[in-house]
Design a protein around this motif. Structure first.
Motif, PDB file in Angstrom:
ATOM      1  N   LYS A  45      39.584 133.054  58.446  1.00 15.23           N
ATOM      2  CA  LYS A  45      39.549 131.625  58.703  1.00 15.23           C
ATOM      3  C   LYS A  45      38.198 131.266  59.306  1.00 15.23           C
ATOM      4  N   ILE A  46      37.347 130.634  58.511  1.00 19.41           N
ATOM      5  CA  ILE A  46      36.004 130.271  58.949  1.00 19.41           C
ATOM      6  C   ILE A  46      36.036 128.863  59.521  1.00 19.41           C
ATOM      7  N   ARG A  47      35.574 128.717  60.747  1.00 14.07           N
ATOM      8  CA  ARG A  47      35.574 127.413  61.406  1.00 14.07           C
ATOM      9  C   ARG A  47      34.154 126.854  61.445  1.00 14.07           C
ATOM     10  N   PRO A  48      33.975 125.618  61.034  1.00 19.57           N
ATOM     11  CA  PRO A  48      32.651 125.008  61.142  1.00 19.57           C
ATOM     12  C   PRO A  48      32.222 124.883  62.603  1.00 19.57           C
ATOM     13  N   VAL A  49      30.932 124.958  62.831  1.00 15.55           N
ATOM     14  CA  VAL A  49      30.384 124.691  64.162  1.00 15.55           C
ATOM     15  C   VAL A  49      30.483 123.201  64.458  1.00 15.55           C
ATOM     16  N   SER A  50      30.210 122.391  63.443  1.00 21.31           N
ATOM     17  CA  SER A  50      30.296 120.938  63.592  1.00 21.31           C
ATOM     18  C   SER A  50      30.465 120.316  62.218  1.00 21.31           C
ATOM     19  N   VAL A  51      30.980 119.102  62.220  1.00 20.74           N
ATOM     20  CA  VAL A  51      31.130 118.342  60.981  1.00 20.74           C
ATOM     21  C   VAL A  51      30.672 116.912  61.235  1.00 20.74           C
ATOM     22  N   ILE A  52      29.760 116.441  60.416  1.00 21.32           N
ATOM     23  CA  ILE A  52      29.405 115.023  60.404  1.00 21.32           C
ATOM     24  C   ILE A  52      30.218 114.387  59.291  1.00 21.32           C
ATOM     25  N   TYR A  53      30.882 113.283  59.603  1.00 22.38           N
ATOM     26  CA  TYR A  53      31.800 112.750  58.608  1.00 22.38           C
ATOM     27  C   TYR A  53      31.958 111.240  58.777  1.00 22.38           C
ATOM     28  N   PRO A  54      31.979 110.490  57.689  1.00 23.08           N
ATOM     29  CA  PRO A  54      32.196 109.037  57.771  1.00 23.08           C
ATOM     30  C   PRO A  54      33.675 108.696  57.826  1.00 23.08           C
ATOM     31  N   ALA A  55      34.376 109.255  58.802  1.00 23.70           N
ATOM     32  CA  ALA A  55      35.824 109.101  58.903  1.00 23.70           C
ATOM     33  C   ALA A  55      36.193 107.833  59.658  1.00 23.70           C
ATOM     34  N   ASP A  56      37.382 107.337  59.370  1.00 20.26           N
ATOM     35  CA  ASP A  56      37.960 106.239  60.141  1.00 20.26           C
ATOM     36  C   ASP A  56      38.313 106.775  61.529  1.00 20.26           C
ATOM     37  N   LYS A  57      37.805 106.130  62.566  1.00 23.89           N
ATOM     38  CA  LYS A  57      38.017 106.634  63.924  1.00 23.89           C
ATOM     39  C   LYS A  57      39.483 106.734  64.296  1.00 23.89           C
ATOM     40  N   SER A  58      40.332 105.885  63.708  1.00 30.02           N
ATOM     41  CA  SER A  58      41.755 105.924  64.039  1.00 30.02           C
ATOM     42  C   SER A  58      42.430 107.178  63.518  1.00 30.02           C
ATOM     43  N   ASN A  59      41.800 107.870  62.550  1.00 26.29           N
ATOM     44  CA  ASN A  59      42.393 109.080  61.968  1.00 26.29           C
ATOM     45  C   ASN A  59      41.681 110.361  62.380  1.00 26.29           C
ATOM     46  N   VAL A  60      40.828 110.278  63.392  1.00 24.32           N
ATOM     47  CA  VAL A  60      40.044 111.441  63.796  1.00 24.32           C
ATOM     48  C   VAL A  60      40.914 112.660  64.140  1.00 24.32           C
ATOM     49  N   PRO A  61      42.053 112.521  64.848  1.00 22.43           N
ATOM     50  CA  PRO A  61      42.860 113.721  65.147  1.00 22.43           C
ATOM     51  C   PRO A  61      43.296 114.493  63.906  1.00 22.43           C
ATOM     52  N   GLU A  62      43.661 113.797  62.833  1.00 24.32           N
ATOM     53  CA  GLU A  62      44.079 114.485  61.617  1.00 24.32           C
ATOM     54  C   GLU A  62      42.887 115.103  60.890  1.00 24.32           C
ATOM     55  N   TYR A  63      41.758 114.418  60.894  1.00 29.88           N
ATOM     56  CA  TYR A  63      40.543 115.026  60.341  1.00 29.88           C
ATOM     57  C   TYR A  63      40.177 116.278  61.143  1.00 29.88           C
ATOM     58  N   GLU A  64      40.322 116.216  62.453  1.00 30.74           N
ATOM     59  CA  GLU A  64      40.008 117.371  63.298  1.00 30.74           C
ATOM     60  C   GLU A  64      40.907 118.551  62.954  1.00 30.74           C
ATOM     61  N   ARG A  65      42.192 118.290  62.707  1.00 26.56           N
ATOM     62  CA  ARG A  65      43.118 119.379  62.352  1.00 26.56           C
ATOM     63  C   ARG A  65      42.716 120.028  61.034  1.00 26.56           C
ATOM     64  N   ILE A 101      31.033 110.992  63.796  1.00 28.44           N
ATOM     65  CA  ILE A 101      30.979 109.955  62.777  1.00 28.44           C
ATOM     66  C   ILE A 101      29.542 109.736  62.319  1.00 28.44           C
ATOM     67  N   GLY A 102      29.330 109.835  61.010  1.00 28.22           N
ATOM     68  CA  GLY A 102      28.004 109.639  60.434  1.00 28.22           C
ATOM     69  C   GLY A 102      28.112 108.990  59.075  1.00 28.22           C
ATOM     70  N   ASP A 103      27.003 108.871  58.366  1.00 28.56           N
ATOM     71  CA  ASP A 103      27.003 108.167  57.084  1.00 28.56           C
ATOM     72  C   ASP A 103      27.071 109.103  55.884  1.00 28.56           C
ATOM     73  N   HIS A 104      27.214 110.419  56.128  1.00 24.38           N
ATOM     74  CA  HIS A 104      27.336 111.371  55.031  1.00 24.38           C
ATOM     75  C   HIS A 104      28.171 112.558  55.512  1.00 24.38           C
ATOM     76  N   VAL A 105      28.483 113.478  54.594  1.00 22.59           N
ATOM     77  CA  VAL A 105      29.242 114.681  54.949  1.00 22.59           C
ATOM     78  C   VAL A 105      28.267 115.825  55.182  1.00 22.59           C
ATOM     79  N   GLY A 106      28.324 116.418  56.367  1.00 21.36           N
ATOM     80  CA  GLY A 106      27.518 117.593  56.679  1.00 21.36           C
ATOM     81  C   GLY A 106      28.366 118.592  57.438  1.00 21.36           C
ATOM     82  N   ILE A 107      28.579 119.776  56.863  1.00 21.70           N
ATOM     83  CA  ILE A 107      29.429 120.799  57.468  1.00 21.70           C
ATOM     84  C   ILE A 107      28.546 121.964  57.892  1.00 21.70           C
ATOM     85  N   THR A 108      28.477 122.219  59.194  1.00 23.91           N
ATOM     86  CA  THR A 108      27.576 123.241  59.733  1.00 23.91           C
ATOM     87  C   THR A 108      28.350 124.497  60.104  1.00 23.91           C
TER      88      THR A 108
END
Length: 335
Positions: free
Chosen positions: A159-179, A187-194
């Motif tokens: 199970k590889i875990r990202p160090v960080s994720v930049i994502y244009p997600a809806d702030k109200s759904n951040v807990p589910e995105y985090e899971r 929150i950013g304007d593009h997808v970046g998975i580090t």
């Protein structure tokens, strides 16, 4: 038209049926004939794929449908990534090859990678076809991001875990995105998975392609899983088998992917005279027996693949299931 559209469409319809959602209605609303999807001459158009996404979100009442679908897709996507598993030596070469496949899945995104001495970053960048005001584009972005992270599990059996994720997600759904994304997104304007740079050189488990084939043999076909007549118990069982890379999902993870509460999941299983623990034990037993019969893995490897950190704990569980220690069972099979 693109044959991989058929793979995505069939997998989406199967996932819809998994979740006890009206897959026949989904097909009708998208203008897709489910019965002819597996005929060689049948090719699903980009317009019908779009209709499928629109109606999947509407009929499921799940605004994060793409995220949950991407999380669930590992084995169902073998038609797309099977060659990566067979030919790539490490995560880096697999991701590089995967970047070239993005256009065969969707014309909306391209994938780029960059790195330094500490990290590497996977970027999912919109093409000129991407429309920021189109909700379908957001669903496909969610799908590809979740799929990218979770498919790495299947390549490495870790199970590889990202160090960080930049994502244009809806702030109200951040807990589910985090899971699903395994870290809290910024929150950013593009997808970046580090990721850590050492993950780039992580070898792909050489036996993993055979392992996935073994899981597929133990599981229902995509065509079978598209049926709305399959019992909920079997849908849960098939989902567990399809996602058994690193042990089985918890009841919380499973219920989240079905978009129901843990209590509702247990209640639906109870109606069919079953429960989550019974299904878990049955799936572990089936996988353990399949691995032992196949004969390519040590007992320690099998224990790890089933989620046991301690091989002796696996041995005790196997004896409880079958009446024999795994080593004895394996010897008996050889004779």
């Amino acid at each position: 038209m693109n044959k991989n559209f058929n793979v995505i469409a069939a997998s989406m319809i199967a996932y819809f049926a998994y979740r006890e959602l009206p897959s026949d209605r989904l097909c009708r609303s998208a203008g897709i004939d489910k019965g002819s999807m597996f005929e060689d001459a049948t090719m699903i158009s980009e317009e019908k794929i779009r209709n499928l996404w629109v109606n999947a979100v509407k009929l499921s009442n799940d605004l994060l449908f793409g995220l949950h679908f991407g999380e669930s897709l590992q084995l169902s996507a073998l038609g797309i990534v099977g060659e990566l598993i067979k030919t790539s030596r490490d995560v880096g070469t697999a991701i590089t090859a995967a970047a070239n496949l993005i256009s065969t899945i969707t014309p909306l995104f391209r994938m780029e990678m960059c790195s330094d001495e500490i990290h590497f970053v996977i970027k999912l960048l919109p093409t000129e076809r991407y429309d920021h005001n189109d909700p379908v584009c957001g669903q496909i972005r969610d799908f590809l991001t979740a799929f990218t992270i979770h498919e790495l599990d299947g390549l490495t059996l870790k199970k590889i875990r990202p160090v960080s994720v930049i994502y244009p997600a809806d702030k109200s759904n951040v807990p589910e995105y985090e899971r699903v994304l395994r870290c809290k997104p910024s929150i950013g304007d593009h997808v970046g998975i580090t990721f850590e740079i050492q993950d780039w050189d992580m070898p792909i488990i050489t036996s993993n392609y055979e392992l996935q084939q073994l899981l597929l043999q133990s599981n229902a076909t995509v065509k079978d899983r598209m049926s709305s007549e399959v019992s909920f118990k079997n849908k849960v069982t098939n989902y567990m088998l399809s996602n058994a890379y690193l042990g089985l999902p918890s009841i919380e993870q499973l219920s989240s992917n079905f978009n129901i509460s843990s209590r509702t999941l247990q209640r639906k299983l109870s109606v069919e005279n079953s429960n989550f623990q019974q299904i878990t034990d049955n799936v572990l037993k089936r996988l353990a027996i399949s691995y032992l019969k196949e004969g390519s893995h040590t007992l320690k490897e099998i224990a790890y693949m089933l989620g046991y950190n301690d091989p002796s704990a696996f041995s005790r569980a196997f004896k409880k299931w079958t009446g024999f220690p795994p080593a004895t069972y394996q010897r008996n099979e050889e004779h």
